[in-house]
Design a protein around this motif. Structure first.
Motif, mmCIF file in Angstrom:
data_model
loop_
_atom_site.group_PDB
_atom_site.id
_atom_site.type_symbol
_atom_site.label_atom_id
_atom_site.label_comp_id
_atom_site.label_asym_id
_atom_site.label_seq_id
_atom_site.Cartn_x
_atom_site.Cartn_y
_atom_site.Cartn_z
ATOM 1 N N UNK A 38 1.694 -4.453 -43.979
ATOM 2 C CA UNK A 38 0.138 -5.035 -44.575
ATOM 3 C C UNK A 38 -0.129 -4.193 -45.253
ATOM 4 N N UNK A 39 0.232 -4.733 -46.297
ATOM 5 C CA UNK A 39 0.181 -3.567 -48.005
ATOM 6 C C UNK A 39 0.304 -2.172 -48.110
ATOM 7 N N UNK A 40 1.992 -1.853 -46.720
ATOM 8 C CA UNK A 40 2.263 -0.365 -47.248
ATOM 9 C C UNK A 40 2.792 0.043 -48.850
ATOM 10 N N UNK A 41 3.207 -1.139 -49.054
ATOM 11 C CA UNK A 41 4.326 -0.433 -49.665
ATOM 12 C C UNK A 41 4.027 -1.122 -51.071
ATOM 13 N N UNK A 42 3.360 -0.375 -52.357
ATOM 14 C CA UNK A 42 2.252 -0.692 -53.486
ATOM 15 C C UNK A 42 3.535 -1.443 -54.059
ATOM 16 N N UNK A 43 4.720 -0.742 -55.152
ATOM 17 C CA UNK A 43 6.047 -0.852 -55.606
ATOM 18 C C UNK A 43 6.079 -2.780 -54.836
ATOM 19 N N UNK A 44 6.874 -2.856 -53.726
ATOM 20 C CA UNK A 44 6.839 -4.070 -53.108
ATOM 21 C C UNK A 44 5.431 -4.978 -53.448
ATOM 22 N N UNK A 45 4.958 -4.492 -53.177
ATOM 23 C CA UNK A 45 3.577 -5.602 -53.138
ATOM 24 C C UNK A 45 3.594 -6.124 -54.654
ATOM 25 N N UNK A 46 3.997 -5.081 -55.753
ATOM 26 C CA UNK A 46 3.715 -5.462 -57.267
ATOM 27 C C UNK A 46 4.769 -6.409 -57.350
ATOM 28 N N UNK A 47 6.033 -6.195 -56.716
ATOM 29 C CA UNK A 47 7.204 -7.202 -57.479
ATOM 30 C C UNK A 47 6.824 -9.427 -56.381
ATOM 31 N N UNK A 48 5.619 -8.788 -54.811
ATOM 32 C CA UNK A 48 5.494 -10.002 -54.598
ATOM 33 C C UNK A 48 4.519 -10.784 -55.185
ATOM 34 N N UNK A 49 3.585 -9.989 -55.604
ATOM 35 C CA UNK A 49 2.250 -10.944 -56.348
ATOM 36 C C UNK A 49 3.423 -11.373 -57.236
ATOM 37 N N UNK A 50 3.899 -10.486 -58.349
ATOM 38 C CA UNK A 50 4.623 -11.171 -59.396
ATOM 39 C C UNK A 50 4.935 -12.605 -58.801
ATOM 40 N N UNK A 51 6.256 -12.889 -58.149
ATOM 41 C CA UNK A 51 6.666 -14.270 -58.044
ATOM 42 C C UNK A 51 5.816 -14.828 -57.288
ATOM 43 N N UNK A 52 4.775 -14.363 -56.912
ATOM 44 C CA UNK A 52 3.656 -15.337 -56.773
ATOM 45 C C UNK A 52 2.984 -15.741 -57.796
#
Length: 339
Positions: A319-333
């Motif tokens: 739940x929000x642990x890896x900022x780099x992976x959050x960015x990838x997910x946010x861009x895909x969404x």
């Protein structure tokens, strides 16, 4: 103070042919429903999680922007806010609480969306882990309603390997004498909960995560033992054991085809998903390896597989642990919502 609402469902007959009387669905909304009621995003919760633990993916300027979308986070049955072992009166209290399927969850969520808000179109359903399981259910059960789905780090059916992992965690919890077959009352089995967390610890993050000592160098723990106690034991000591076991059963028996609509035909259930889909496993996820999603996407008519290249394992998704992976997910969404 309570920061969520309750939808009263009345008596709900489950797939198990047991009845949740006066069933309640806890939910929280973000943003405003527009006049056309076509700016809706459904974002279900994950194993043991509650709505506030989904909020890391919501915010101004993010893909899930409450200034643009009406975002609904329904809490899973069994998670302690919606009807659960911990808040249900006898005779279905504690370990007598009925088995809940993901189908049961999505069916009552659909009632919330349609009965409470009058929504007929959903722009996107997305979710992490067990939230992804619910996302798949939304796509196949309501194909004319759901326009897009993005399940991340989850699957449409619990694999046999995943089932075995969960058996180990369950056994660790139940082995505590204080568990008392689920009748522990106000004295929770803390030893069992701590053991549960330690079993989880070897699976939530990847081997490379531990090899690189990211628990120390990135997450700020002083040692491996500090991480095991502070992160993993702490995570589950906050939870109710019977609630955990209810949701664990839901996870183990997750299968989008296990209902009267598809009668166990997984390929038919996957093929029924009309929504434009982006399926995002993590390259190092030990629960939901990309191979499982490859097989699913092959059966989905409008789906794309995007593997997130990461060392964060299952926790690449939350739940929000890896900022780099959050960015990838946010861009895909963002890309999916704009398509």
């Amino acid at each position: 103070m309570k920061d969520y609402d309750i939808y009263e469902l009345g008596d709900v007959v489950l797939q198990s042919q047991k009845t949740l009387r006066n069933c309640q669905l806890a939910y929280k909304t973000y943003g405003k429903l527009n006049e056309a009621k076509d700016n809706v995003i459904i974002y279900p919760t994950w194993y043991s999680g509650q709505h506030y633990e989904n909020e890391w993916l919501i915010g101004p300027g993010m893909a899930l922007d409450p200034e643009e979308y009406f975002i609904i986070i329904p809490n899973m049955l069994g998670n302690g806010l919606s009807t659960s072992p911990s808040n249900t009166a006898a005779p279905y209290n504690a370990s007598r609480f009925p088995n809940i399927t993901a189908y049961d969850n999505v069916r009552v969520q659909h009632r919330l969306v349609t009965e409470k808000f009058g929504i007929t179109k959903i722009k996107l359903v997305t979710g992490w882990s067990m939230g992804a399981l619910q996302t798949y259910h939304w796509g196949c059960l309501y194909p004319d309603m759901v326009e897009r789905i993005l399940p991340f780090q989850g699957s449409a059916k619990c694999s046999r390997h995943n089932f075995v992992f969960l058996e180990g965690a369950k056994a660790a919890l139940q082995a505590d004498a204080a568990f008392k077959d689920g009748w522990y009352g106000d004295t929770k089995p803390d030893k069992g909960l701590r053991a549960f967390g330690r079993v989880y610890a070897g699976w939530g993050f990847s081997q490379t995560f531990y090899r690189q000592k990211l628990d120390i160098d990135t997450m700020g723990y002083a040692s491996l033992e500090d991480f095991l106690v502070g992160f993993w034991e702490g995570l589950f000591l906050e939870r109710d054991p019977n609630n955990l076991l209810t949701m664990l059963w839901t996870w183990q028996n997750g299968d989008i085809s296990n209902n009267d609509v598809f009668k166990g035909d997984l390929k038919a259930a996957l093929g029924a998903i009309k929504a434009k889909a982006v399926v995002m496993p993590a390259s190092t996820d030990l629960y939901f390896p990309p191979e499982d999603n490859v097989l699913e996407v092959e059966c989905m008519p409008n789906a794309e597989l995007r593997v997130v290249d990461t060392v964060w394992g299952h926790f690449a998704g939350g739940p929000g642990t890896s900022p780099a992976d959050i960015k990838v997910l946010d861009e895909a969404l963002r890309e999916l919502l704009a398509s």
